[in-house]
Design a protein around this motif. Structure first.
Motif, PDB file in Angstrom:
ATOM      1  N   GLY A 104     -88.050  67.106 -92.144  1.00  0.00           N
ATOM      2  CA  GLY A 104     -88.600  66.824 -90.829  1.00  0.00           C
ATOM      3  C   GLY A 104     -89.997  66.251 -90.947  1.00  0.00           C
ATOM      4  N   TRP A 105     -90.326  65.243 -90.148  1.00  0.00           N
ATOM      5  CA  TRP A 105     -91.685  64.698 -90.164  1.00  0.00           C
ATOM      6  C   TRP A 105     -92.060  64.181 -88.774  1.00  0.00           C
ATOM      7  CZ3 TRP A 105     -87.424  62.490 -92.219  1.00  0.00           C
ATOM      8  CH2 TRP A 105     -87.122  61.165 -91.860  1.00  0.00           C
ATOM      9  N   TYR A 106     -93.343  64.331 -88.473  1.00  0.00           N
ATOM     10  CA  TYR A 106     -93.869  63.992 -87.156  1.00  0.00           C
ATOM     11  C   TYR A 106     -94.750  62.752 -87.264  1.00  0.00           C
ATOM     12  CZ  TYR A 106     -96.600  64.441 -82.848  1.00  0.00           C
ATOM     13  OH  TYR A 106     -97.220  64.211 -81.644  1.00  0.00           O
ATOM     14  N   ASP A 107     -94.465  61.776 -86.424  1.00  0.00           N
ATOM     15  CA  ASP A 107     -95.247  60.539 -86.380  1.00  0.00           C
ATOM     16  C   ASP A 107     -96.224  60.645 -85.213  1.00  0.00           C
ATOM     17  OD1 ASP A 107     -96.299  58.022 -86.230  1.00  0.00           O
ATOM     18  OD2 ASP A 107     -94.372  56.975 -86.384  1.00  0.00           O
ATOM     19  N   ALA A 108     -97.491  60.891 -85.548  1.00  0.00           N
ATOM     20  CA  ALA A 108     -98.490  61.107 -84.503  1.00  0.00           C
ATOM     21  C   ALA A 108     -98.775  59.852 -83.691  1.00  0.00           C
ATOM     22  CB  ALA A 108     -99.788  61.620 -85.144  1.00  0.00           C
ATOM     23  N   THR A 109     -98.581  58.672 -84.297  1.00  0.00           N
ATOM     24  CA  THR A 109     -98.900  57.423 -83.584  1.00  0.00           C
ATOM     25  C   THR A 109     -97.933  57.160 -82.434  1.00  0.00           C
ATOM     26  OG1 THR A 109     -97.556  56.149 -85.151  1.00  0.00           O
ATOM     27  CG2 THR A 109     -99.910  56.416 -85.652  1.00  0.00           C
ATOM     28  N   THR A 110     -96.699  57.586 -82.580  1.00  0.00           N
ATOM     29  CA  THR A 110     -95.703  57.350 -81.525  1.00  0.00           C
ATOM     30  C   THR A 110     -95.251  58.633 -80.843  1.00  0.00           C
ATOM     31  OG1 THR A 110     -93.866  57.526 -83.097  1.00  0.00           O
ATOM     32  CG2 THR A 110     -94.832  55.338 -82.756  1.00  0.00           C
ATOM     33  N   GLY A 111     -95.678  59.787 -81.376  1.00  0.00           N
ATOM     34  CA  GLY A 111     -95.242  61.059 -80.802  1.00  0.00           C
ATOM     35  C   GLY A 111     -93.767  61.331 -81.053  1.00  0.00           C
ATOM     36  N   THR A 112     -93.289  60.847 -82.197  1.00  0.00           N
ATOM     37  CA  THR A 112     -91.867  61.004 -82.534  1.00  0.00           C
ATOM     38  C   THR A 112     -91.695  62.056 -83.625  1.00  0.00           C
ATOM     39  OG1 THR A 112     -91.441  58.682 -82.010  1.00  0.00           O
ATOM     40  CG2 THR A 112     -89.792  59.835 -83.346  1.00  0.00           C
ATOM     41  N   LEU A 113     -90.778  62.981 -83.399  1.00  0.00           N
ATOM     42  CA  LEU A 113     -90.420  63.959 -84.418  1.00  0.00           C
ATOM     43  C   LEU A 113     -89.084  63.550 -85.033  1.00  0.00           C
ATOM     44  CD1 LEU A 113     -90.868  66.644 -85.905  1.00  0.00           C
ATOM     45  CD2 LEU A 113     -89.622  67.779 -84.053  1.00  0.00           C
ATOM     46  N   ALA A 117     -97.855  66.293 -79.018  1.00  0.00           N
ATOM     47  CA  ALA A 117     -97.101  65.630 -77.944  1.00  0.00           C
ATOM     48  C   ALA A 117     -95.778  65.124 -78.509  1.00  0.00           C
ATOM     49  CB  ALA A 117     -97.915  64.470 -77.385  1.00  0.00           C
ATOM     50  N   LEU A 118     -94.728  65.286 -77.743  1.00  0.00           N
ATOM     51  CA  LEU A 118     -93.418  64.814 -78.189  1.00  0.00           C
ATOM     52  C   LEU A 118     -92.869  63.808 -77.186  1.00  0.00           C
ATOM     53  CD1 LEU A 118     -91.093  64.999 -80.217  1.00  0.00           C
ATOM     54  CD2 LEU A 118     -90.113  66.823 -78.818  1.00  0.00           C
ATOM     55  N   ASN A 119     -92.834  62.542 -77.612  1.00  0.00           N
ATOM     56  CA  ASN A 119     -92.276  61.496 -76.761  1.00  0.00           C
ATOM     57  C   ASN A 119     -90.827  61.193 -77.094  1.00  0.00           C
ATOM     58  OD1 ASN A 119     -94.788  61.131 -75.484  1.00  0.00           O
ATOM     59  ND2 ASN A 119     -95.482  59.829 -77.183  1.00  0.00           N
ATOM     60  N   LYS A 120     -90.452  61.488 -78.354  1.00  0.00           N
ATOM     61  CA  LYS A 120     -89.095  61.164 -78.772  1.00  0.00           C
ATOM     62  C   LYS A 120     -88.660  62.100 -79.906  1.00  0.00           C
ATOM     63  CE  LYS A 120     -86.251  57.395 -80.674  1.00  0.00           C
ATOM     64  NZ  LYS A 120     -86.257  56.005 -81.178  1.00  0.00           N
ATOM     65  N   LEU A 121     -87.411  62.511 -79.853  1.00  0.00           N
ATOM     66  CA  LEU A 121     -86.817  63.282 -80.946  1.00  0.00           C
ATOM     67  C   LEU A 121     -85.759  62.418 -81.616  1.00  0.00           C
ATOM     68  CD1 LEU A 121     -86.177  65.835 -82.591  1.00  0.00           C
ATOM     69  CD2 LEU A 121     -84.618  66.533 -80.752  1.00  0.00           C
ATOM     70  N   ASP A 122     -85.984  62.112 -82.889  1.00  0.00           N
ATOM     71  CA  ASP A 122     -85.017  61.345 -83.678  1.00  0.00           C
ATOM     72  C   ASP A 122     -84.259  62.340 -84.563  1.00  0.00           C
ATOM     73  OD1 ASP A 122     -83.591  59.437 -85.033  1.00  0.00           O
ATOM     74  OD2 ASP A 122     -85.226  58.921 -86.395  1.00  0.00           O
ATOM     75  N   PHE A 123     -83.124  62.770 -84.091  1.00  0.00           N
ATOM     76  CA  PHE A 123     -82.383  63.867 -84.727  1.00  0.00           C
ATOM     77  C   PHE A 123     -81.122  63.294 -85.376  1.00  0.00           C
ATOM     78  CE2 PHE A 123     -80.046  68.117 -83.810  1.00  0.00           C
ATOM     79  CZ  PHE A 123     -80.216  68.497 -85.136  1.00  0.00           C
ATOM     80  N   VAL A 124     -81.128  63.200 -86.708  1.00  0.00           N
ATOM     81  CA  VAL A 124     -79.984  62.668 -87.455  1.00  0.00           C
ATOM     82  C   VAL A 124     -79.258  63.841 -88.113  1.00  0.00           C
ATOM     83  CG1 VAL A 124     -79.219  61.132 -89.299  1.00  0.00           C
ATOM     84  CG2 VAL A 124     -81.203  60.511 -87.895  1.00  0.00           C
TER      85      VAL A 124
END
Length: 296
Positions: free
Chosen positions: A26-35, A61-68
């Motif tokens: 799991g990794w969080y992208d702070a620039t886009t708020g994507t987990l 902040a969570l703008n998007k969850l990319d769950f594979v």
């Protein structure tokens, strides 16, 4: 011309034995708020809800969850303990670093749910030709001190009790009660191991009692395409279990078992040799779930 074979079966409370390690990224992208989360889970939507709940309570902040994920078995132990943990670590670091978590197996044993013990009364009525006519099954399970998946486990257990056989008439019942014992819940096999094992042992005893080959008895009573199961539903697709039984019936391990037994026991005094056979069909999850991933 009917003979009734009735037996009582008991199964115990047992621990999980995890043969494979638990892992995920799991990794969080702070620039886009994507987990971003990559992992395997049985409860896909439930896991997604847990992830959202965990991150909502964090400072990120969570703008998007990319769950594979691919649909796989969780069987209580790994599903309930490990998966949210590496998601929580991903949210904790929050700097884009991949997080990989391998939990110690003893932590699994300490916190995981146990398998439901069942007391099962089962009976099969057989006609003079060896055809099954009626089937009764009464299962009473021990759920322990906290209700987990007991109602579901009991239902799945008793609906799987028919194994691979067709019964013109059946009367099935399951109850799961609370107790002062350890909490039992979902575990790989999900109640069906307790019921199908009992059915297979009873069928073997019937074969021995009426003097019929165990596989031949199964082929005589196997469920076929278009036949109704014990719940009155017709399974979809082609039922090809008889083809498997036909192949097993001709296997040298089976056809030569009597000669091998005599040979082995003559050469090893005090030792016994035997070959057993069982044939079951297993649903996945609660039996009411759809497949999410297709492999070609």
């Amino acid at each position: 011309g009917l003979r009734v074979f009735r037996r009582h079966f008991s199964s115990q409370s047992i621990e999980h034995v995890t043969m494979e390690p638990e892992n995920g990224n799991g990794w969080y992208d702070a620039t886009t708020g994507t987990l971003h989360v990559i992992g395997a889970t049985q409860s896909l939507y439930s896991a997604a809800e847990h992830i959202l709940h965990l991150v909502k309570a964090s400072k990120f902040a969570l703008n998007k969850l990319d769950f594979v994920t691919g649909y796989t078995v969780g069987y209580g132990q790994k599903e309930h303990q490990s998966f949210p943990n590496y998601v929580a670590l991903a949210a904790l670091y929050g700097d884009g670093r991949p997080v990989r978590l391998v939990l110690d197996r003893w932590q699994h044993f300490q916190f995981a749910l146990k398998r439901h013990p069942f007391e099962t009364d089962m009976a099969i009525a057989v006609d003079a030709e060896g055809r099954f006519q009626t089937f009764t099954c009464d299962m009473i399970g021990d759920g322990g001190g906290v209700m987990n998946f007991s109602p579901s486990v009991g239902t799945v257990a008793v609906t799987a009790a028919q194994s691979v056989y067709y019964f013109p008439k059946s009367d099935l019942k399951a109850e799961v009660w609370p107790s002062i014992g350890v909490t039992a819940g979902s575990m790989r096999g999900y109640g069906t191991l307790q019921s199908m094992t009992a059915t297979e042992m009873l069928v073997d005893e019937i074969a021995a009692e009426i003097g019929m080959d165990p596989i031949a008895l199964r082929r005589l009573n196997v469920i076929g395409t278009g036949m109704k199961n014990t719940q009155g539903a017709v399974p979809s697709g082609q039922m090809r279990i008889d083809e498997i039984l036909a192949l097993a019936e001709q296997d040298p391990l089976w056809t030569g078992r009597a000669a091998k037994k005599a040979e082995y026991e003559a050469a090893h005094p005090g030792m016994l040799y035997g070959v057993g056979f069982g044939s079951v069909q297993k649903d996945f999850g609660t039996g009411a779930e759809a497949a999410i991933v297709q492999l070609e």
